[in-house]
Write a protein that holds these residues in place. Structure first.
Motif, PDB file in Angstrom:
ATOM      1  N   SER A 240      -4.051  -4.119   3.910  1.00 53.59           N
ATOM      2  CA  SER A 240      -2.737  -3.541   4.151  1.00 53.59           C
ATOM      3  C   SER A 240      -2.757  -2.722   5.435  1.00 53.59           C
ATOM      4  O   SER A 240      -3.803  -2.500   6.043  1.00 53.59           O
ATOM      5  N   GLN A 241      -1.590  -2.275   5.864  1.00 52.76           N
ATOM      6  CA  GLN A 241      -1.504  -1.512   7.111  1.00 52.76           C
ATOM      7  C   GLN A 241      -2.137  -0.138   6.933  1.00 52.76           C
ATOM      8  O   GLN A 241      -1.916   0.536   5.926  1.00 52.76           O
ATOM      9  N   TYR A 242      -2.921   0.255   7.947  1.00 52.14           N
ATOM     10  CA  TYR A 242      -3.513   1.590   7.955  1.00 52.14           C
ATOM     11  C   TYR A 242      -3.476   2.120   9.381  1.00 52.14           C
ATOM     12  O   TYR A 242      -3.781   1.354  10.312  1.00 52.14           O
ATOM     13  N   PRO A 243      -3.091   3.376   9.599  1.00 47.70           N
ATOM     14  CA  PRO A 243      -2.761   4.401   8.619  1.00 47.70           C
ATOM     15  C   PRO A 243      -1.533   4.035   7.771  1.00 47.70           C
ATOM     16  O   PRO A 243      -0.666   3.285   8.199  1.00 47.70           O
ATOM     17  N   PHE A 244      -1.524   4.609   6.573  1.00 49.67           N
ATOM     18  CA  PHE A 244      -0.389   4.396   5.691  1.00 49.67           C
ATOM     19  C   PHE A 244       0.850   5.100   6.241  1.00 49.67           C
ATOM     20  O   PHE A 244       0.761   5.958   7.125  1.00 49.67           O
TER      21      PHE A 244
ATOM     22  N   ASN B 203      -1.120  13.441  -0.482  1.00 50.86           N
ATOM     23  CA  ASN B 203       0.267  13.699  -0.847  1.00 50.86           C
ATOM     24  C   ASN B 203       1.019  12.370  -0.905  1.00 50.86           C
ATOM     25  O   ASN B 203       0.420  11.296  -0.882  1.00 50.86           O
ATOM     26  N   ASP B 204       2.346  12.420  -0.945  1.00 55.38           N
ATOM     27  CA  ASP B 204       3.151  11.201  -1.030  1.00 55.38           C
ATOM     28  C   ASP B 204       2.910  10.318   0.199  1.00 55.38           C
ATOM     29  O   ASP B 204       2.765  10.826   1.323  1.00 55.38           O
ATOM     30  N   TYR B 205       2.908   9.004  -0.022  1.00 54.30           N
ATOM     31  CA  TYR B 205       2.726   8.071   1.098  1.00 54.30           C
ATOM     32  C   TYR B 205       3.202   6.684   0.675  1.00 54.30           C
ATOM     33  O   TYR B 205       3.605   6.464  -0.485  1.00 54.30           O
ATOM     34  N   GLY B 206       3.183   5.760   1.602  1.00 47.83           N
ATOM     35  CA  GLY B 206       3.607   4.392   1.314  1.00 47.83           C
ATOM     36  C   GLY B 206       2.621   3.379   1.856  1.00 47.83           C
ATOM     37  O   GLY B 206       1.936   3.622   2.856  1.00 47.83           O
ATOM     38  N   ILE B 207       2.536   2.226   1.186  1.00 50.45           N
ATOM     39  CA  ILE B 207       1.628   1.143   1.585  1.00 50.45           C
ATOM     40  C   ILE B 207       2.468  -0.075   1.958  1.00 50.45           C
ATOM     41  O   ILE B 207       3.399  -0.446   1.233  1.00 50.45           O
TER      42      ILE B 207
ATOM     43  N   ALA C 275       1.497   8.749   7.527  1.00 42.57           N
ATOM     44  CA  ALA C 275       0.567   9.368   6.580  1.00 42.57           C
ATOM     45  C   ALA C 275      -0.867   9.162   7.057  1.00 42.57           C
ATOM     46  O   ALA C 275      -1.727   8.651   6.346  1.00 42.57           O
ATOM     47  N   ASN C 276      -1.095   9.571   8.294  1.00 43.62           N
ATOM     48  CA  ASN C 276      -2.423   9.403   8.885  1.00 43.62           C
ATOM     49  C   ASN C 276      -3.202  10.698   8.758  1.00 43.62           C
ATOM     50  O   ASN C 276      -2.634  11.783   8.638  1.00 43.62           O
TER      51      ASN C 276
ATOM     52  N   GLN D 246       9.077   6.933   2.136  1.00 47.86           N
ATOM     53  CA  GLN D 246      10.412   6.408   2.440  1.00 47.86           C
ATOM     54  C   GLN D 246      10.345   5.182   3.351  1.00 47.86           C
ATOM     55  O   GLN D 246      11.070   4.213   3.165  1.00 47.86           O
ATOM     56  N   THR D 247       9.471   5.212   4.325  1.00 47.18           N
ATOM     57  CA  THR D 247       9.294   4.091   5.262  1.00 47.18           C
ATOM     58  C   THR D 247       7.803   3.786   5.356  1.00 47.18           C
ATOM     59  O   THR D 247       7.108   4.299   6.238  1.00 47.18           O
ATOM     60  N   PRO D 248       7.286   2.951   4.460  1.00 46.61           N
ATOM     61  CA  PRO D 248       5.832   2.747   4.362  1.00 46.61           C
ATOM     62  C   PRO D 248       5.174   2.168   5.608  1.00 46.61           C
ATOM     63  O   PRO D 248       3.945   2.207   5.725  1.00 46.61           O
TER      64      PRO D 248
END
Length: 715
Positions: free
Chosen positions: A63-67, A93-97, A78-79, A71-73
């Motif tokens: 999957s994509q990283y950084p996450f 904390n909260d994040y998206g994948i 979320a790096n 709201q917009t994964p």
């Protein structure tokens, strides 16, 4: 005896150039002893979030990283440079994948995906249903199902993770429907690998052209959230955080173990010697198969489109300025480009010396095998033998350290077949793509010597033979440049005629093209050939992909079928060049030497001419040059008498080589006017084992000119 060769091509002569080391010209080509089996390997495709590789059973690993945010994964916010993360790189904390690889418009990807994690959170998806969410506080394990329906049209899968518990929501896994509980790799991928007998090359998956890894502790850890990004090597570029994209070496090793195939590993371009030592130790202790490991330095270091080429030339300049311990400027060439080419071979030698310390020197070219890879397309025909990156680098090793064959196992290139300028024709059709592909592939089939006057493969093969190296293909297959637009091309043509190219890739004719291509390379002496990445959407990565998706039925793919067929046929006879057999006559020899009965090649007029190259040097310069005949006698040869007609002004000597070893040296004192006043000279008796031999003549210390009638070989 071939006949009175002096009467065949009376004006086929060569003046000796100024050369700082003994490099020789090419004549006839048939290079190797018999090939025991046709071996085809493959490059491991890059498992990125934007492709449909499907290599790993756990899709989170690609999957994509950084996450991104919940709201917009896809926004990479979320790096770990901006938010709190655990030691492995998971946000706390909260994040998206964001997973952009459920390519349902190309292949079957529906089913039930199992989601697990450590920690508790609310998990939703914009496109797909998430059901049966459950959290066990005793084990701290979260589970849920992600359902992709059969009629799904979106290839994107997003996971929006919110209300994360205090301990975080980490070690997230999303397993594909076809995978068992403990499968690391998709079973279809492992099944596909079983079609191959050659090594798996790690170049794409380990970011060999631009990896920033230096010391062993900067490598991508197996515990990283994804295996296409290294949380230890992230930086902000133009406001967005990017991470080094090399996969963990432990994963590469395990793939080779499960597939029971050899590994071809690409050492990161900036790796220290301590890194190399630790990596060699990992391979020695973790590879469970009996196969050797092939070792290459980086990838295409000659290719200026990659950062590694720029790094390499800068380092070469620095090293020369610092005292030139590597002797990159040993001949005072003062050419930074040559230094860069030479540094690649020097770096590979240093890497292999470290492997020798781990495995033992007695395992060099056995358990570990160095592969010097370069640009096979750098010249036509014989020019690959005496010029270009490979000739320059191997000549440097030979001059400074000794014959490259004692350090390296193989020379490698990438003989793709493509469309040339036709790739951007406005009216390109499927039939035209297939027809052009046949034309190109037919030039790799050495049914007559003249074919090889226009292909770089034979010059590369001669170079490998001269230094006692095997000849490999590090990449290959069809190259239709699906998403490239040439300068000045008609940019209104969508995706460079992608529909015609996709149809040609899928055509049953492609099976026969692949078979002819591989057989032709084997006839030229190539022992291993690799195809590009396994899977990828044809409208994006048509240059490299073999399958559209790992979920495709691999028994109904044209390219795969060609490779399967190759695996069950006997190796073809070596046919590069004309064999020396009892049916040789004047007409055949004339055709072989000049290309046609009236041919202009006898005058060495063009670079396309395989057999001669016009060169000159000031009369006052010391002369050193030579000629190579690569011949196939069809059987073991004993007591063959080699003779030539020569003409020398002044004094000099001729050295006869057999397979890069000096056989004899003869002093010359004959002085004649330059022209056709040749003196017959018996050079000695030759003997070799097997049908193939490489004979060379070196002319040294001639005070002025040295001419030889190349056709004047008497047996």
């Amino acid at each position: 005896q071939l006949g009175q060769a002096a009467n065949l091509v009376p004006n086929f002569m060569m003046a000796a150039p100024l050369v700082s080391r003994v490099l020789h010209w090419l004549l006839l080509c048939n290079l190797y002893t018999s090939i025991d089996a046709l071996v085809v390997g493959a490059n491991i495709g890059t498992a990125k979030y934007y492709g449909n590789q499907g290599l790993y059973c756990d899709l989170i690993k690609q999957s994509q990283y950084p996450f991104g945010s919940s709201q917009t994964p896809y926004d990479s916010t979320a790096n770990c440079l901006d938010v709190a993360c655990d030691p492995n790189g998971w946000p706390l904390n909260d994040y998206g994948i964001w997973i952009d690889q459920l390519n349902t418009s190309y292949s079957k990807a529906d089913g039930l995906y199992k989601l697990t994690a450590n920690g508790n959170a609310t998990v939703t998806s914009w496109q797909y249903t998430i059901s049966n969410s459950s959290y066990d506080p005793t084990t701290n394990i979260f589970t849920a199902n992600v359902i992709v329906p059969a009629d799904a049209t979106m290839k994107v899968l997003d996971l929006r993770i919110s209300d994360v518990s205090r301990q975080g929501f980490v070690n997230v896994s999303l397993r594909q429907p076809a995978c068992g509980k403990h499968d690391l790799f998709h079973p279809n991928y492992i099944s596909l690998l079983k079609l191959f007998k050659g090594p798996l090359r790690s170049m794409s998956e380990t970011a060999a052209t631009d990896s920033a890894q230096t010391t062993w502790d900067t490598r991508t850890p197996i515990t990283a959230p994804t295996w296409n990004a290294n949380p230890k090597l992230c930086s902000r570029v133009k406001g967005k955080v990017h991470c080094d994209s090399a996969a963990p070496w432990e994963m590469i090793v395990e793939l080779g173990n499960q597939a029971d195939l050899p590994l071809w590993v690409n050492i990161p371009p900036n790796a220290t010697q301590d890194y190399v030592k630790a990596f060699a130790t990992l391979l020695k202790t973790s590879v469970t198969t009996s196969h050797p490991v092939y070792i290459e330095y980086a990838n295409e270091v000659w290719n200026w489109m990659f950062p590694v080429a720029h790094w390499n030339i800068n380092l070469a300049v620095i090293e020369v300025a610092a005292g030139d311990a590597a002797k990159l400027n040993y001949d005072d060439c003062n050419n930074q480009g040559y230094w860069a080419w030479r540094r690649v071979a020097w770096r590979l030698k240093g890497i292999l010396d470290v492997f020798s310390g781990v495995y033992g020197e007695d395992q060099r070219n056995k358990a570990f095998r160095g592969v010097y890879a370069s640009q096979i397309g750098s010249g036509k025909g014989a020019s690959n033998f005496h010029s270009g990156p490979a000739a320059e680098a191997l000549g440097y090793i030979n001059a400074v350290f000794g014959n490259p064959g004692q350090y390296f196992y193989a020379l490698a290139g990438a003989p793709y077949y493509g469309l040339g300028d036709a790739t951007h024709w406005a009216n390109l059709t499927e039939e035209m793509v297939l027809d052009i592909s046949w034309q190109v592939v037919n030039q790799t089939i050495p049914t007559r010597a003249n074919n090889y006057t226009h292909t770089p493969v034979v010059g590369y093969a001669a170079l490998a033979k001269w230094y006692n190296l095997s000849l490999f293909g590090y990449e290959g297959g069809p190259d239709y440049a699906g998403n490239l637009v040439a300068p000045g091309a008609n940019r209104s043509i969508p995706w460079s005629n992608i529909d015609a190219k996709v149809a040609a890739r899928k055509s049953p004719q492609q099976t026969d093209i692949v078979k002819a291509y591989l057989l032709g390379l084997a006839q030229a002496g190539m022992q291993l050939e690799w195809f590009g990445a396994f899977v990828g959407s044809y409208n994006v990565t048509i240059t490299y992909s073999m399958l559209e998706s790992i979920n495709d039925n691999v028994s109904n793919q044209s390219i795969v079928e060609g490779i399967k067929d190759i695996g069950i046929v006997s190796p073809p006879p070596l046919q590069a060049g004309l064999p020396i057999t009892s049916d040789w006559n004047v007409d055949v020899l004339q055709q072989a030497l000049v290309g046609s009965p009236s041919g202009g090649c006898a005058r060495c007029g063009t670079d396309d001419c395989l057999r001669c190259f016009p060169m000159s040097t000031p009369d006052s310069s010391p002369l050193e040059t030579g000629i190579v005949w690569i011949v196939n006698s069809g059987a073991e040869a004993t007591n063959r008498t080699l003779a030539a007609n020569v003409s020398v002004t002044g004094t000099g000597a001729v050295t006869v080589w057999l397979n890069n070893e000096v056989s004899t040296t003869i002093s010359l004192t004959n002085t004649t006017e330059r022209g056709y006043n040749f003196k017959p000279l018996v050079l000695g008796q030759m003997a070799w084992n097997g049908p193939i031999a490489l004979l060379g003549l070196s002319f040294i210390n001639a005070s002025s000119h040295f001419d030889v009638a190349l056709a004047d070989l008497l047996w």
